[in-house]
Design a protein around this motif. Structure first.
Motif, PDB file in Angstrom:
ATOM      1  N   ASP A  63       0.807  -1.211   0.000  1.00 49.55           N
ATOM      2  CA  ASP A  63       0.000   0.000   0.000  1.00 49.55           C
ATOM      3  C   ASP A  63       0.847   1.271   0.000  1.00 49.55           C
ATOM      4  O   ASP A  63       0.303   2.377  -0.080  1.00 49.55           O
ATOM      5  N   VAL A  64       2.158   1.119   0.107  1.00 47.38           N
ATOM      6  CA  VAL A  64       3.051   2.275   0.005  1.00 47.38           C
ATOM      7  C   VAL A  64       3.154   2.661  -1.465  1.00 47.38           C
ATOM      8  O   VAL A  64       3.389   1.819  -2.329  1.00 47.38           O
ATOM      9  N   ARG A  90       8.848  12.308  -6.186  1.00 47.54           N
ATOM     10  CA  ARG A  90       9.413  12.451  -4.849  1.00 47.54           C
ATOM     11  C   ARG A  90       8.367  12.301  -3.752  1.00 47.54           C
ATOM     12  O   ARG A  90       8.723  12.197  -2.571  1.00 47.54           O
ATOM     13  N   ASP A  91       7.108  12.304  -4.157  1.00 48.87           N
ATOM     14  CA  ASP A  91       6.030  12.233  -3.161  1.00 48.87           C
ATOM     15  C   ASP A  91       5.773  10.783  -2.753  1.00 48.87           C
ATOM     16  O   ASP A  91       5.831   9.853  -3.576  1.00 48.87           O
ATOM     17  N   VAL A  92       5.475  10.598  -1.473  1.00 44.94           N
ATOM     18  CA  VAL A  92       5.196   9.276  -0.925  1.00 44.94           C
ATOM     19  C   VAL A  92       3.831   9.318  -0.244  1.00 44.94           C
ATOM     20  O   VAL A  92       3.474  10.305   0.409  1.00 44.94           O
ATOM     21  N   GLY A  93       3.064   8.260  -0.410  1.00 44.40           N
ATOM     22  CA  GLY A  93       1.744   8.188   0.213  1.00 44.40           C
ATOM     23  C   GLY A  93       1.387   6.769   0.596  1.00 44.40           C
ATOM     24  O   GLY A  93       2.142   5.823   0.328  1.00 44.40           O
ATOM     25  N   LEU A  94       0.233   6.619   1.218  1.00 50.41           N
ATOM     26  CA  LEU A  94      -0.272   5.308   1.616  1.00 50.41           C
ATOM     27  C   LEU A  94      -1.711   5.162   1.127  1.00 50.41           C
ATOM     28  O   LEU A  94      -2.517   6.085   1.259  1.00 50.41           O
ATOM     29  N   VAL A 133      -5.953   7.878  -0.700  1.00 45.41           N
ATOM     30  CA  VAL A 133      -4.505   8.031  -0.631  1.00 45.41           C
ATOM     31  C   VAL A 133      -4.189   9.079   0.417  1.00 45.41           C
ATOM     32  O   VAL A 133      -4.724  10.189   0.380  1.00 45.41           O
ATOM     33  N   VAL A 134      -3.336   8.725   1.365  1.00 40.88           N
ATOM     34  CA  VAL A 134      -2.889   9.651   2.400  1.00 40.88           C
ATOM     35  C   VAL A 134      -1.494  10.142   2.024  1.00 40.88           C
ATOM     36  O   VAL A 134      -0.539   9.357   2.012  1.00 40.88           O
ATOM     37  N   PRO A 135      -1.334  11.415   1.663  1.00 43.72           N
ATOM     38  CA  PRO A 135      -0.006  11.940   1.329  1.00 43.72           C
ATOM     39  C   PRO A 135       0.811  12.133   2.597  1.00 43.72           C
ATOM     40  O   PRO A 135       0.296  12.615   3.605  1.00 43.72           O
ATOM     41  N   LEU A 136       2.064  11.754   2.560  1.00 45.38           N
ATOM     42  CA  LEU A 136       2.910  11.854   3.741  1.00 45.38           C
ATOM     43  C   LEU A 136       3.772  13.108   3.699  1.00 45.38           C
ATOM     44  O   LEU A 136       4.249  13.515   2.635  1.00 45.38           O
ATOM     45  N   ASN A 156       7.025  -8.710   0.606  1.00 38.74           N
ATOM     46  CA  ASN A 156       6.096  -8.753  -0.524  1.00 38.74           C
ATOM     47  C   ASN A 156       4.927  -7.819  -0.280  1.00 38.74           C
ATOM     48  O   ASN A 156       4.768  -7.262   0.814  1.00 38.74           O
ATOM     49  N   ALA A 157       4.086  -7.663  -1.296  1.00 39.19           N
ATOM     50  CA  ALA A 157       3.009  -6.670  -1.223  1.00 39.19           C
ATOM     51  C   ALA A 157       2.004  -6.977  -0.122  1.00 39.19           C
ATOM     52  O   ALA A 157       1.370  -6.077   0.419  1.00 39.19           O
ATOM     53  N   ASP A 158       1.857  -8.260   0.238  1.00 41.65           N
ATOM     54  CA  ASP A 158       0.865  -8.650   1.231  1.00 41.65           C
ATOM     55  C   ASP A 158       1.411  -8.687   2.650  1.00 41.65           C
ATOM     56  O   ASP A 158       0.682  -9.025   3.584  1.00 41.65           O
TER      57      ASP A 158
END
Length: 336
Positions: free
Chosen positions: A175-176, A181-185, A195-198, A222-224
């Protein structure tokens, strides 16, 4: 699913199993939080016990019977309007499914409403003032251990981004997300994903935590893979539960002297004086919404930040922020 009413010998366990099967499939479009499922099961089990004591078969209960049950919740059990509302919602779901399956011809709970709450909705929102939020963040460990990085990220996501405990509980490594350069969840809320921007600071802690998590696992993630894992001996490496997240937050609130110690036994009374705010992990989400509005964010921005479907929910935070500073009486020019 539910069966016709001629099968009157169903045990309580069978009723509960059938009800759980239904809410697992139907509540929140099949994605109900574990705590929600548990709350509905507890509420339904209480109703079954009440029916058994009164000699009432659940599928033969009338609207008057359910009015009597509501009266019992109010007068005997003395539950709050919010608690009664949850219990009646559990009943409405049960009877809606019974109607859908043809076990009954009408829903006797359809018109049963909970008592009105006299409490100001904004009064239920407990939050930290800016200086208190800073004090809480200062209490977080600053070393680079896996546990410290996990806790800093957890608390930061709640108090700065307004994430719910259920959203953090459900997060996976996959979920990352990165956008340049932007990172979110990508978080899964009650009824939707967003999407939560960090902030750069949170993104940095996330990167450090993922590195430590990878080193701890000794293999590629892994993704899970759950993003937030338990580090206790009993559940090492398992997904952190909502209750565990709440306990972690409670610990830091106590470290920051923002939450009193819970009495260990009934004989140990709470200190007298001014009632304490009931601060909890959810209070950090309220803090994010309140401080965001106070520092100039628009109502729409805060609605997106918190993932509210209804802007009226977000508007409660404006009442908190404005009630004293923008009190209309201050502009009347009257002196007493």
């Amino acid at each position: 699913m539910l069966v016709p009413s001629e099968e009157l010998a169903l045990s309580q366990r069978n009723w509960l199993d059938q009800y759980r099967h239904y809410i697992d499939l139907d509540v929140a479009e099949g994605n109900a939080a574990d705590d929600t499922v548990k709350s509905y099961l507890v509420a339904f089990k209480q109703f079954l016990s009440w029916c058994a004591e009164g000699g009432i078969h659940p599928l033969e209960a009338t609207e008057n019977d359910l009015l009597g049950y509501r009266r019992w919740l109010i007068e005997v059990k003395k539950y709050s309007p919010a608690s009664i509302a949850l219990k009646l919602t559990a009943l409405r779901r049960f009877y809606a499914q019974a109607l859908r399956c043809g076990a009954i011809s009408f829903n006797p709970a359809f018109h049963i409403k909970p008592p009105r709450s006299l409490q100001d909705p904004a009064e239920r929102i407990n939050y930290l003032e800016g200086q208190e939020a800073e004090r809480l963040l200062e209490c977080l460990p600053k070393d680079e251990s896996l546990a410290s990085l996990r806790d800093r990220l957890l608390v930061g996501l709640m108090i700065m981004q307004g994430c719910r405990t259920v959203e953090l509980h459900r997060l996976n490594v996959g979920d990352v997300m990165h956008r340049g350069r932007d990172v979110g969840l990508r978080v899964s809320g009650k009824r939707s994903r967003r999407v939560v921007p960090l902030t750069p600071g949170l993104a940095r802690v996330l990167a450090q935590y993922l590195m430590a998590l990878k080193e701890s696992a000794g293999e590629n993630l892994n993704a899970d893979t759950p993003l937030f894992i338990s580090l206790s001996r009993r559940a090492m490496g398992e997904r952190l539960t909502r209750r565990s997240i709440a306990r972690i937050v409670d610990g830091y609130l106590k470290d920051a002297a923002l939450k009193p110690e819970t009495p260990r036994n009934e004989g140990q009374k709470r200190p007298k004086g001014k009632p304490q705010r009931q601060l909890s992990a959810h209070s950090l989400r309220h803090t994010a919404g309140t401080l965001a509005l106070r520092t100039g964010a628009s109502l729409r921005q805060v609605q997106d930040l918190l993932g509210h479907a209804d802007p009226r929910t977000t508007a409660l935070y404006t009442h908190i922020a404005d009630r004293w500073t923008h009190n209309p009486a201050l502009n009347m020019g009257l002196v007493i």
